[in-house]
Write a protein that holds these residues in place. Structure first.
Motif, short mmCIF file in Angstrom:
data_model
loop_
_atom_site.label_atom_id
_atom_site.label_comp_id
_atom_site.label_asym_id
_atom_site.label_seq_id
_atom_site.Cartn_x
_atom_site.Cartn_y
_atom_site.Cartn_z
N GLY A 17 0.81 -1.22 0.00
CA GLY A 17 0.00 0.00 0.00
C GLY A 17 0.84 1.26 0.00
N ILE A 18 1.88 1.30 0.84
CA ILE A 18 2.71 2.50 0.90
C ILE A 18 3.48 2.70 -0.40
CG2 ILE A 18 4.87 1.58 1.86
CD1 ILE A 18 3.00 4.77 2.96
N MET A 19 3.73 1.60 -1.12
CA MET A 19 4.39 1.73 -2.42
C MET A 19 3.48 2.42 -3.43
SD MET A 19 6.35 -1.95 -2.66
CE MET A 19 7.25 -2.57 -1.23
N TYR A 20 2.17 2.14 -3.34
CA TYR A 20 1.21 2.85 -4.20
C TYR A 20 1.21 4.35 -3.86
CZ TYR A 20 -1.04 -1.21 -6.39
OH TYR A 20 -1.32 -2.33 -7.16
N VAL A 21 1.31 4.68 -2.58
CA VAL A 21 1.40 6.09 -2.19
C VAL A 21 2.67 6.71 -2.78
CG1 VAL A 21 1.62 7.70 -0.26
CG2 VAL A 21 0.07 5.76 -0.08
N ASN A 22 3.79 6.00 -2.65
CA ASN A 22 5.05 6.51 -3.20
C ASN A 22 4.96 6.75 -4.70
OD1 ASN A 22 6.22 6.40 -0.68
ND2 ASN A 22 7.31 4.48 -1.05
N LEU A 23 4.31 5.81 -5.39
CA LEU A 23 4.15 5.95 -6.84
C LEU A 23 3.25 7.14 -7.15
CD1 LEU A 23 4.79 4.86 -9.64
CD2 LEU A 23 2.86 3.27 -9.40
N LYS A 52 -5.02 8.00 -9.16
CA LYS A 52 -5.34 6.58 -9.30
C LYS A 52 -4.57 5.74 -8.27
CE LYS A 52 -4.79 2.72 -12.55
NZ LYS A 52 -4.34 2.31 -13.90
N ASN A 53 -3.25 6.00 -8.14
CA ASN A 53 -2.43 5.18 -7.26
C ASN A 53 -2.67 5.49 -5.78
OD1 ASN A 53 -0.36 3.39 -8.83
ND2 ASN A 53 -0.48 5.30 -9.99
N CYS A 54 -2.81 6.77 -5.45
CA CYS A 54 -3.10 7.11 -4.05
C CYS A 54 -4.50 6.63 -3.66
CB CYS A 54 -2.95 8.62 -3.84
SG CYS A 54 -1.23 9.16 -3.83
N GLY A 55 -5.43 6.68 -4.62
CA GLY A 55 -6.78 6.17 -4.36
C GLY A 55 -6.76 4.67 -4.10
N HIS A 56 -5.93 3.96 -4.86
CA HIS A 56 -5.82 2.51 -4.65
C HIS A 56 -5.23 2.23 -3.27
CE1 HIS A 56 -5.77 -1.66 -5.92
NE2 HIS A 56 -4.50 -1.76 -5.53
N ALA A 57 -4.23 3.02 -2.88
CA ALA A 57 -3.64 2.86 -1.54
C ALA A 57 -4.68 3.11 -0.46
CB ALA A 57 -2.46 3.82 -1.38
N LEU A 58 -5.53 4.11 -0.68
CA LEU A 58 -6.57 4.43 0.30
C LEU A 58 -7.54 3.25 0.45
CD1 LEU A 58 -7.94 6.42 2.20
CD2 LEU A 58 -9.12 7.40 0.21
N ARG A 59 -7.91 2.65 -0.67
CA ARG A 59 -8.81 1.49 -0.61
C ARG A 59 -8.17 0.33 0.14
NH1 ARG A 59 -9.90 3.45 -5.79
NH2 ARG A 59 -8.47 1.99 -6.79
N LEU A 60 -6.86 0.12 -0.10
CA LEU A 60 -6.16 -0.95 0.62
C LEU A 60 -6.11 -0.66 2.11
CD1 LEU A 60 -3.09 -1.74 -1.71
CD2 LEU A 60 -5.04 -3.21 -1.24
N GLY A 61 -5.90 0.60 2.45
CA GLY A 61 -5.86 0.97 3.86
C GLY A 61 -7.18 0.71 4.56
N ILE A 62 -8.27 1.05 3.88
CA ILE A 62 -9.60 0.82 4.45
C ILE A 62 -9.90 -0.67 4.53
CG2 ILE A 62 -12.08 1.16 4.09
CD1 ILE A 62 -11.33 3.87 2.75
N LEU A 63 -9.61 -1.40 3.44
CA LEU A 63 -9.88 -2.83 3.37
C LEU A 63 -9.13 -3.61 4.43
CD1 LEU A 63 -11.26 -5.18 1.78
CD2 LEU A 63 -9.21 -5.25 0.35
N ASN A 64 -7.86 -3.24 4.63
CA ASN A 64 -7.01 -3.97 5.58
C ASN A 64 -7.02 -3.36 6.98
OD1 ASN A 64 -6.16 -5.75 3.54
ND2 ASN A 64 -4.59 -4.31 2.86
N LYS A 65 -7.86 -2.33 7.17
CA LYS A 65 -7.96 -1.66 8.47
C LYS A 65 -6.59 -1.18 8.94
CE LYS A 65 -12.08 -4.26 9.83
NZ LYS A 65 -12.70 -5.16 10.84
N ASN A 66 -5.85 -0.62 7.99
CA ASN A 66 -4.50 -0.11 8.26
C ASN A 66 -4.60 1.40 8.39
OD1 ASN A 66 -1.83 0.85 8.09
ND2 ASN A 66 -1.18 -0.90 6.87
N SER A 67 -4.68 1.88 9.62
CA SER A 67 -4.90 3.31 9.85
C SER A 67 -3.73 4.17 9.37
CB SER A 67 -5.16 3.57 11.33
OG SER A 67 -4.07 3.13 12.12
#
Length: 308
Positions: A257-263, A278-293
């Protein structure tokens, strides 16, 4: 703007582990096969069973249990007067302390291991001695004692590069030394020197047959972050994209997820806002899905920067 992040480096592994035992990558760069302890594994004794249980606890992240059991293993080795066994237990203790970021404790233990190895007749050029000094340099690095760490890395690389026909053990030590040294330079805002060392380490590591894919993923991401710091955005995007594609093949790649943020941030800096979103949005979805605050917060900050 927040900068792209390194993900936690994964220590390189080259120790040959007996069948049935899998040591975590953060601990498996030990001196097991270099000090003769592998001979113990041919005997069914209490010491090896205790060490096996220590390894399993470490593998499960049960560090307190591992630490307590390591003291039991140390007493067993001392009662047996098995000098290689004692040295190995100290080495595992030191690596565990380093992993737990108990840096003062790790330093004392690595010094004890170095004294025991050199007391057994090892020379300065011995890979065991270089390996321990490399770990000591790493401890100083993490303590932000950059001058001492740099002296240590320089000394280790001098010894390693002096080998006319280096073995795989030496080559792996060179890769680890270059990687850590490169990260030191980056932390000291000397990104070009850091990139040079980290790239050399990456090129060496990808040639090792047993190199963990997860480690290569981390290296690619971190090369991308250094390139971003140097405003070399095309290479930054290339490295981080490669890291993500390779990381997708790893089921337990927590830092994807943090790699998507970096990208996303690299694209944002290049003014390619659609790709950044697109990439930060994907990271956000991963954060919500995985409950990674933490990831969710990073992704939200990235989206705010893009929208502003």
């Amino acid at each position: 703007m927040n900068c792209p992040r390194f993900v936690k480096p994964i220590n390189v592994s080259f120790t040959k582990i007996p069948v049935g035992i899998k040591v975590p990558s953060t601990l498996s760069f030990s001196i097991l096969t270099l000090i003769g302890l592998e001979k113990i594994y041919n005997a069914e004794d209490e010491l090896i069973l205790t060490i096996k249980h220590c390894v399993l606890f470490i593998q499960r992240g049960e560090y307190d249990k591992a630490e307590k059991l390591l003291h039991v293993a140390l007493k067993q080795a001392q009662l047996m007067q098995h000098q290689s066994g004692i040295t190995y237990v100290y080495d595992v203790m030191a690596n565990l302390a380093l992993q737990m970021e108990q840096l003062d404790k790790a330093k004392k233990l690595f010094v004890a291991v170095a004294q025991r190895v050199m007391g057994s007749g090892a020379s300065e050029d011995d890979p065991r001695v270089v390996h321990i000094n490399l770990k000591l340099a790493r401890v100083c690095h993490l303590q932000k004692d950059y001058i001492t760490a740099q002296l240590g890395y320089d000394w280790c690389l001098e010894k390693l590069n002096a080998q006319v026909d280096p073995s795989n053990d030496y080559k792996m030590l060179i890769a680890m030394a270059e990687d850590w040294y490169g990260r030191l330079f980056v932390e000291c805002n000397k990104c070009e020197q850091g990139y040079k060392y980290m790239l050399s380490a990456y090129n060496r590591m990808r040639d090792f047959k047993d190199m963990e894919v997860a480690h290569i993923v981390v290296q690619l991401n971190d090369l991308g972050t250094v390139c971003e710091k140097m405003d070399n955005l095309d290479d930054s995007i290339k490295y981080i994209s490669e890291a993500i594609e390779l990381g997708k093949t790893q089921p337990d790649m927590e830092d994807l997820g943090i790699m998507y943020v970096n990208l996303g941030r690299a694209y944002m800096k290049k003014q390619l806002l659609t790709m950044a979103r697109k990439n930060c949005g994907h990271a956000l979805r991963l954060g919500i899905l995985n409950k990674n605050s933490e990831l969710k917060k990073e992704a939200e900050l990235c989206m705010q920067e893009i929208n502003s």
